[in-house]
Write an enzyme that holds these catalytic residues in place. Sequence first.
Site, PDB file in Angstrom:
ATOM      1  CD  GLU A  37      -2.763   1.104   2.502  1.00 43.35           C
ATOM      2  OE1 GLU A  37      -2.728   0.136   3.278  1.00 43.35           O
ATOM      3  OE2 GLU A  37      -3.479   2.102   2.662  1.00 43.35           O
ATOM      4  NE  ARG A 263       3.770  -7.462  10.874  1.00 42.34           N
ATOM      5  CZ  ARG A 263       3.173  -6.746   9.923  1.00 42.34           C
ATOM      6  NH1 ARG A 263       2.131  -7.218   9.286  1.00 42.34           N
ATOM      7  NH2 ARG A 263       3.593  -5.556   9.624  1.00 42.34           N
ATOM      8  CE  LYS A 273       2.989   0.199   4.945  1.00 43.39           C
ATOM      9  NZ  LYS A 273       2.480   0.102   3.582  1.00 43.39           N
TER      10      LYS A 273
HETATM   11  P1  ATP Z   1       2.366  -1.904   8.233  1.00 45.94           P
HETATM   12  O1  ATP Z   1       1.717  -2.877   9.168  1.00 45.94           O
HETATM   13  O2  ATP Z   1       3.741  -1.498   8.625  1.00 45.94           O
HETATM   14  O3  ATP Z   1       1.507  -0.739   7.880  1.00 45.94           O
HETATM   15  P2  ATP Z   1       1.482  -3.307   5.956  1.00 45.94           P
HETATM   16  O4  ATP Z   1       1.402  -4.754   6.110  1.00 45.94           O
HETATM   17  O5  ATP Z   1       0.208  -2.576   6.048  1.00 45.94           O
HETATM   18  O6  ATP Z   1       2.593  -2.725   6.909  1.00 45.94           O
HETATM   19  P3  ATP Z   1       1.682  -3.275   3.132  1.00 45.94           P
HETATM   20  O7  ATP Z   1       2.126  -2.189   2.255  1.00 45.94           O
HETATM   21  O8  ATP Z   1       0.255  -3.665   3.088  1.00 45.94           O
HETATM   22  O9  ATP Z   1       2.130  -2.907   4.596  1.00 45.94           O
HETATM   23  O10 ATP Z   1       2.586  -4.549   2.921  1.00 45.94           O
HETATM   24  C1  ATP Z   1       2.887  -5.103   1.674  1.00 45.94           C
HETATM   25  C2  ATP Z   1       3.212  -6.560   1.858  1.00 45.94           C
HETATM   26  O11 ATP Z   1       4.307  -6.710   2.755  1.00 45.94           O
HETATM   27  C3  ATP Z   1       2.054  -7.313   2.448  1.00 45.94           C
HETATM   28  O12 ATP Z   1       1.907  -8.533   1.729  1.00 45.94           O
HETATM   29  C4  ATP Z   1       2.450  -7.537   3.866  1.00 45.94           C
HETATM   30  O13 ATP Z   1       1.891  -8.718   4.369  1.00 45.94           O
HETATM   31  C5  ATP Z   1       3.975  -7.619   3.768  1.00 45.94           C
HETATM   32  N1  ATP Z   1       4.595  -7.208   5.022  1.00 45.94           N
HETATM   33  C6  ATP Z   1       4.379  -6.069   5.712  1.00 45.94           C
HETATM   34  N2  ATP Z   1       5.081  -6.042   6.857  1.00 45.94           N
HETATM   35  C7  ATP Z   1       5.774  -7.212   6.903  1.00 45.94           C
HETATM   36  C8  ATP Z   1       6.683  -7.798   7.840  1.00 45.94           C
HETATM   37  N3  ATP Z   1       7.020  -7.180   8.969  1.00 45.94           N
HETATM   38  N4  ATP Z   1       7.189  -9.022   7.549  1.00 45.94           N
HETATM   39  C9  ATP Z   1       6.862  -9.635   6.412  1.00 45.94           C
HETATM   40  N5  ATP Z   1       6.011  -9.161   5.494  1.00 45.94           N
HETATM   41  C10 ATP Z   1       5.463  -7.957   5.725  1.00 45.94           C
HETATM   42 MG    MG Z   2      -1.386  -3.713   4.667  1.00 45.98          MG
END
Ligand code: ATP
Ligand code: MG
Length: 563
Positions: A37, A263, A273
């Site tokens: 995102e 994760r 984020k």
């Molecule tokens: P945040 O929780 O920091 O806002 P997010 O999961 O919302 O992160 P996205 O941009 O949706 O961020 O993530 C893109 C991809 O990266 C998704 O498939 C998500 O599952 C994966 N991802 C995000 N954070 C992690 C992590 N700490 N370890 C592994 N994969 C991750």
């Molecule tokens: Mg997300």
Amino acid sequence: MSSTDQSPTSNFIRNIIIDDIQAQKYKRPIMTRFPPEPNGYLHIGHAKSICLNFGLAAEFGGVCNLRFDDTNPSKEEIEYVESIQEDVRWLGFDWESRLYYASDYFNRLYDHAVQLIQKGKAYVCSLSADDIRQYRGTLTEPGKDSPYRNRLVEENLDLFARMRNGDFPDGTHVLRAKIDMAAPNLVMRDPTIYRIRHASHHRTGDTWCIYPMYDFTHCLSDAIEGITHSICTLEFENNRSLYDWVLDELEVACHPQQIEFARLNLTYAVLSKRKMIELVEKKYVSGWNDPRMPSISGIRRRGYPPEAIRNFCERIGVARRDSTVDMALLEHCVRENLNDRAPRVMAVLNPIRVVIDNYPEGQVEWLEAPYHPENPQMGSRNLPFSKTLFIEADDFMEDPPKKFYRLAPGREVRLRYAFFIKCAYVVKDEITGKILELHCTYDPETRGGGAPDGRKVKATLHWVSADHAIGAEVRLYNHLFTRPDPDSAKDGTDFKEFINPDSLIPLTDCRLEPALADAASGSHYQFERLGYFCVDTVDSRQTAPVFNRTVTLKDEWAKIRNK
Ligand code: ATP
Ligand code: MG
């Protein structure tokens, strides 16, 4: 941390893919996607997902798409879209021509929503957000049907069209899937799939004032692109039922399999984020690319090589159980990578002047020094030796305790690649008592570092020639937080309370050997005895170089592993 025990390439997702390929489940190569995102910069946790998705596709002759999950107009920015592409590329992955945006599918998603309404599987709900929450029930109590749940198909179609036309303000209506308000899985209690949001979108402008929700968008985007394995993190486990429900209800060409993994969590870091944005906006750090940040742009600027990060992601493995990885493992991977390829040079971070009393005034001799003792192909340079030198202030003690083997009055030490020197006396400021310079003698017979008479010294110091050295700023970095789990204080203390006041130590009076005058932006060096450093890509200038400490020399991980 047990992940180094497992064979590096094997993991349960890879095994699923191998089984699917053997069973010829798909008549085409596998397809994965990385779906960020664009509401922030990528961090090391995303690197795990990137390495997994792109890595599996490459290993099995498939492809991996880069797709921006850009359904939330108010939080998303072009800056993020650009940084994400830069970061994925830098990590070493290529989406070729397959750069997609969920917003490209807005028309098709709208049509699919209309199809759900026509099937009687979606309705326009006019409860307030609070009421929707109230009606949802809890884990122990079933939800209640919305009073709008039985609106007729025609009425729903009309209202949904008017939602799209902009007839209603934000929050007045939503489109909900009609599933089951008593479902044990709360995600299935008539989830919202569209909401009204009068906001400009970075790609579609003002074309839309209704935006699809994640759960509706994601599965359909996967299906539209023909994804075979939709790999996501564990928090989406409950959403898998909805993912499957939407694809089962609609006529789509392909039904990808959602697979969840744990994760990455890292000690001494926050990988969220929202929290990272807070650190940037409240200026706890200098920006997303502050070298203390666990963002990809931060660790890039810090000097972590992409190979080291890929290697780290390989080593931590992929599991379904949540765990926290020790930052020391990441640092170990960086050190391991730089150990082989960073030229070794001399830099004095806290200089103290040394005058060699028996060295002729104005004389300079150039001493050959290899850039890497174990790697002769890296070549060598000549180090100027002259009457006035700098050594590290803490390599000298006037009144040394027993175990201090470095320079002291009357004591002889070796200068790396040069001569033995012996300290004769110390000159101090008469008023403050501060040491101004050390007076030493050198033994010309020890050129190259050995004495013909076989006498030994207990220490070898790094040094630079005062007249030839270049001035530089060197920034030492330590953990951004004082505790390994800044996010989970038992008493609820905010993570920002644990910011380490010593996480950045700028040293502005450092002296580097002259060979570093042409160090390229971003290039890596080992400063002998001090650590790995790189030329800062943002603040460094030819006339005023700035180096970042990438990582110290000491391998804490080795200690942990050998326990
Ligand atoms: P945040 O929780 O920091 O806002 P997010 O999961 O919302 O992160 P996205 O941009 O949706 O961020 O993530 C893109 C991809 O990266 C998704 O498939 C998500 O599952 C994966 N991802 C995000 N954070 C992690 C992590 N700490 N370890 C592994 N994969 C991750
Ligand atoms: Mg997300």
